[in-house]
Design a protein around this motif. Structure first.
Motif, PDB file in Angstrom:
ATOM      1  N   LEU A  87      -3.737  15.739  31.880  1.00  0.00           N
ATOM      2  CA  LEU A  87      -5.073  15.985  31.338  1.00  0.00           C
ATOM      3  C   LEU A  87      -5.937  16.787  32.297  1.00  0.00           C
ATOM      4  O   LEU A  87      -6.905  17.445  31.875  1.00  0.00           O
ATOM      5  CB  LEU A  87      -5.752  14.653  31.008  1.00  0.00           C
ATOM      6  CG  LEU A  87      -5.049  13.781  29.955  1.00  0.00           C
ATOM      7  CD1 LEU A  87      -5.757  12.440  29.831  1.00  0.00           C
ATOM      8  CD2 LEU A  87      -4.998  14.495  28.614  1.00  0.00           C
ATOM      9  N   PHE A 122      -3.530  22.395  29.602  1.00  0.00           N
ATOM     10  CA  PHE A 122      -3.385  21.427  28.522  1.00  0.00           C
ATOM     11  C   PHE A 122      -4.724  20.987  27.935  1.00  0.00           C
ATOM     12  O   PHE A 122      -4.883  19.859  27.480  1.00  0.00           O
ATOM     13  CB  PHE A 122      -2.582  20.223  29.031  1.00  0.00           C
ATOM     14  CG  PHE A 122      -1.235  20.610  29.543  1.00  0.00           C
ATOM     15  CD1 PHE A 122      -0.222  20.955  28.670  1.00  0.00           C
ATOM     16  CD2 PHE A 122      -0.992  20.701  30.907  1.00  0.00           C
ATOM     17  CE1 PHE A 122       1.019  21.349  29.141  1.00  0.00           C
ATOM     18  CE2 PHE A 122       0.245  21.098  31.389  1.00  0.00           C
ATOM     19  CZ  PHE A 122       1.251  21.426  30.499  1.00  0.00           C
ATOM     20  N   THR A 123      -5.680  21.894  27.947  1.00  0.00           N
ATOM     21  CA  THR A 123      -6.960  21.592  27.307  1.00  0.00           C
ATOM     22  C   THR A 123      -6.858  21.680  25.789  1.00  0.00           C
ATOM     23  O   THR A 123      -7.682  21.113  25.074  1.00  0.00           O
ATOM     24  CB  THR A 123      -8.048  22.566  27.800  1.00  0.00           C
ATOM     25  OG1 THR A 123      -7.589  23.916  27.595  1.00  0.00           O
ATOM     26  CG2 THR A 123      -8.333  22.353  29.283  1.00  0.00           C
ATOM     27  N   ASP A 124      -5.840  22.374  25.301  1.00  0.00           N
ATOM     28  CA  ASP A 124      -5.618  22.466  23.857  1.00  0.00           C
ATOM     29  C   ASP A 124      -5.035  21.156  23.341  1.00  0.00           C
ATOM     30  O   ASP A 124      -3.979  20.706  23.790  1.00  0.00           O
ATOM     31  CB  ASP A 124      -4.663  23.622  23.549  1.00  0.00           C
ATOM     32  CG  ASP A 124      -4.339  23.706  22.074  1.00  0.00           C
ATOM     33  OD1 ASP A 124      -3.212  23.318  21.690  1.00  0.00           O
ATOM     34  OD2 ASP A 124      -5.225  24.121  21.309  1.00  0.00           O
ATOM     35  N   ALA A 125      -5.739  20.534  22.386  1.00  0.00           N
ATOM     36  CA  ALA A 125      -5.347  19.200  21.905  1.00  0.00           C
ATOM     37  C   ALA A 125      -3.969  19.206  21.253  1.00  0.00           C
ATOM     38  O   ALA A 125      -3.175  18.278  21.453  1.00  0.00           O
ATOM     39  CB  ALA A 125      -6.395  18.667  20.932  1.00  0.00           C
ATOM     40  N   GLU A 126      -3.656  20.228  20.485  1.00  0.00           N
ATOM     41  CA  GLU A 126      -2.368  20.273  19.800  1.00  0.00           C
ATOM     42  C   GLU A 126      -1.226  20.392  20.803  1.00  0.00           C
ATOM     43  O   GLU A 126      -0.186  19.742  20.667  1.00  0.00           O
ATOM     44  CB  GLU A 126      -2.346  21.455  18.825  1.00  0.00           C
ATOM     45  CG  GLU A 126      -1.063  21.543  17.995  1.00  0.00           C
ATOM     46  CD  GLU A 126      -0.811  20.297  17.156  1.00  0.00           C
ATOM     47  OE1 GLU A 126       0.373  19.938  16.973  1.00  0.00           O
ATOM     48  OE2 GLU A 126      -1.785  19.674  16.688  1.00  0.00           O
ATOM     49  N   HIS A 127      -1.432  21.220  21.816  1.00  0.00           N
ATOM     50  CA  HIS A 127      -0.426  21.377  22.865  1.00  0.00           C
ATOM     51  C   HIS A 127      -0.202  20.045  23.584  1.00  0.00           C
ATOM     52  O   HIS A 127       0.933  19.661  23.871  1.00  0.00           O
ATOM     53  CB  HIS A 127      -0.896  22.450  23.856  1.00  0.00           C
ATOM     54  CG  HIS A 127       0.173  22.901  24.795  1.00  0.00           C
ATOM     55  ND1 HIS A 127      -0.026  23.858  25.748  1.00  0.00           N
ATOM     56  CD2 HIS A 127       1.470  22.514  24.947  1.00  0.00           C
ATOM     57  CE1 HIS A 127       1.083  24.046  26.431  1.00  0.00           C
ATOM     58  NE2 HIS A 127       1.999  23.244  25.967  1.00  0.00           N
ATOM     59  N   MET A 128      -1.283  19.335  23.847  1.00  0.00           N
ATOM     60  CA  MET A 128      -1.176  18.066  24.546  1.00  0.00           C
ATOM     61  C   MET A 128      -0.456  17.024  23.694  1.00  0.00           C
ATOM     62  O   MET A 128       0.357  16.248  24.196  1.00  0.00           O
ATOM     63  CB  MET A 128      -2.577  17.568  24.929  1.00  0.00           C
ATOM     64  CG  MET A 128      -2.564  16.433  25.933  1.00  0.00           C
ATOM     65  SD  MET A 128      -1.888  16.982  27.524  1.00  0.00           S
ATOM     66  CE  MET A 128      -1.715  15.436  28.386  1.00  0.00           C
ATOM     67  N   ARG A 129      -0.747  17.000  22.395  1.00  0.00           N
ATOM     68  CA  ARG A 129      -0.066  16.039  21.509  1.00  0.00           C
ATOM     69  C   ARG A 129       1.435  16.283  21.479  1.00  0.00           C
ATOM     70  O   ARG A 129       2.236  15.345  21.495  1.00  0.00           O
ATOM     71  CB  ARG A 129      -0.655  16.125  20.087  1.00  0.00           C
ATOM     72  CG  ARG A 129      -1.935  15.338  19.895  1.00  0.00           C
ATOM     73  CD  ARG A 129      -2.250  15.161  18.427  1.00  0.00           C
ATOM     74  NE  ARG A 129      -2.537  16.440  17.794  1.00  0.00           N
ATOM     75  CZ  ARG A 129      -3.757  16.988  17.720  1.00  0.00           C
ATOM     76  NH1 ARG A 129      -4.793  16.356  18.262  1.00  0.00           N
ATOM     77  NH2 ARG A 129      -3.940  18.132  17.117  1.00  0.00           N
ATOM     78  N   GLU A 130       1.819  17.557  21.440  1.00  0.00           N
ATOM     79  CA  GLU A 130       3.247  17.883  21.418  1.00  0.00           C
ATOM     80  C   GLU A 130       3.920  17.464  22.719  1.00  0.00           C
ATOM     81  O   GLU A 130       5.039  16.947  22.726  1.00  0.00           O
ATOM     82  CB  GLU A 130       3.429  19.383  21.180  1.00  0.00           C
ATOM     83  CG  GLU A 130       4.872  19.850  21.110  1.00  0.00           C
ATOM     84  CD  GLU A 130       5.649  19.290  19.932  1.00  0.00           C
ATOM     85  OE1 GLU A 130       6.880  19.418  19.921  1.00  0.00           O
ATOM     86  OE2 GLU A 130       5.020  18.699  19.021  1.00  0.00           O
TER      87      GLU A 130
END
Length: 345
Positions: free
Chosen positions: A243, A248-256
């Motif tokens: 975090l 990885f500030t992009d939420a979708e990227h982080m979820r993946e």
């Protein structure tokens, strides 16, 4: 096609600046930091050639460039100089592993916490797989008539306890004799070899009418059947460290990414490459064959003695990880873990 010396230096300067800042690197920065003495305009021409060759990407029209996985691979293989660990850091690693105690599970969890803390990345530890472990000894303890506790000790510190049923006439003395017989028969064989041998030895015991050997083998078979084909445990630590990474500030990227970290099969496949190759392995981006890891780097190293790697430890982080600093951390920790397991088990 090999890079010219000045192209290599421009690329190295961009990689090192990007590792430090996580921001696209412009030609003015390269001009100031490199030793080439070239103007920003000349640097831009070289950067354009490197982009065309697949070593750089331009995230936005007016932005600088960022290195690709291809660039990092060249840097790791041909340029990077590993920074040695200081004595204080080596002592910290040794002391932290020793403080974990003697239980193998506690040692491995401490290893994972230690790695994530030292690196500020995500750490992954694969525990030894019992299916590939070697038999060290077996002991039986009579709980009640017809009820026996089996303690199976495998090399590398793995201990498995099972309760099995047997005939009510079995005595404590019988169990000692049975354990001695099995320990002589199976020591240093893998569990797969032991399972295959049990069937053959049972047939031989029946032919020779050796009732005590047959009883010992029957109890061993009951214990080993319950031990059949467990998956290696995967220990993950430091997920919140991601975090803090600007990538990885992009939420979708982080979820993946979180999905991949929770999918233990993917992590096992990644670290199994290290176990099989018996050396430190660095996997960059698409080399992992996992779309969610395309922007990540993975550093892994095996632990265990000689040609019998028992498991692996590793780090997962942004592609721009400071490999020169972190590779020695992973290597030394794997070595310290190996020495600790050798000493105790």
């Amino acid at each position: 096609m090999p890079l010219a010396e000045r192209e290599r230096e421009v690329l190295t300067t961009i990689i090192e600046a990007y590792v430090a800042s996580a921001a696209p690197v412009g030609s003015r920065i390269v001009s100031k930091r490199s030793s080439l003495g070239l103007s920003a305009a000349s640097i831009r021409n070289i950067m354009a050639d490197l982009t065309e060759a697949g070593y750089l990407e331009q995230p936005h029209t007016s932005a600088g460039r960022v290195p690709t996985a291809k660039a990092f691979r060249l840097y790791l293989d041909q340029v990077m100089q590993v920074a040695p660990l200081g004595e204080d850091q080596m002592r910290r690693i040794r002391d932290n592993l020793t403080l974990a105690g003697l239980e193998i599970d506690d040692v491995l969890r401490q290893t994972s916490r230690l790695l994530s803390g030292l690196s500020l990345q995500v750490s992954v530890v694969i525990a030894p797989n019992p299916a590939g472990a070697r038999f060290k000894r077996i002991d039986f303890s009579l709980l009640n008539p017809g009820l026996v506790m089996v303690i199976l000790v495998l090399q590398g510190g793995l201990v498995r306890k099972r309760v099995i049923e047997t005939t009510p006439d079995v005595t404590a003395d019988d169990l000692v004799v049975c354990a001695n017989y099995l320990n002589h028969l199976f020591t240093d064989r893998t569990l797969a070899e032991v399972r295959a041998s049990i069937v053959r030895e049972m047939d031989e015991a029946r032919r020779s009418l050796n009732a005590l050997c047959l009883r010992a083998l029957t109890m061993a078979r009951s214990a080993f059947e319950q031990e059949r084909a467990p998956a290696s445990e995967v220990i993950v630590d430091g997920t919140p460290n991601m975090l803090a990474q600007p990538e990885f500030t992009d939420a979708e990227h982080m979820r993946e990414l979180m999905r991949v970290l929770e999918e233990r099969t993917i992590l096992l496949d990644l670290l199994d490459k290290t176990v099989n190759e018996l050396k430190t392995v660095i996997i960059l981006g698409d080399e992992s064959d996992q779309a969610a890891l395309a922007d990540l780097g993975v550093i892994t190293a095996p632990y265990g003695s000689g040609s019998r790697a028992q498991g692996a430890i590793g780090l997962i982080g942004p592609l721009r990880m400071d490999y020169a600093r972190l590779v020695p951390v992973v290597n030394y920790t794997a070595g310290a873990l190996t020495r600790l397991l050798d000493r105790h088990y």
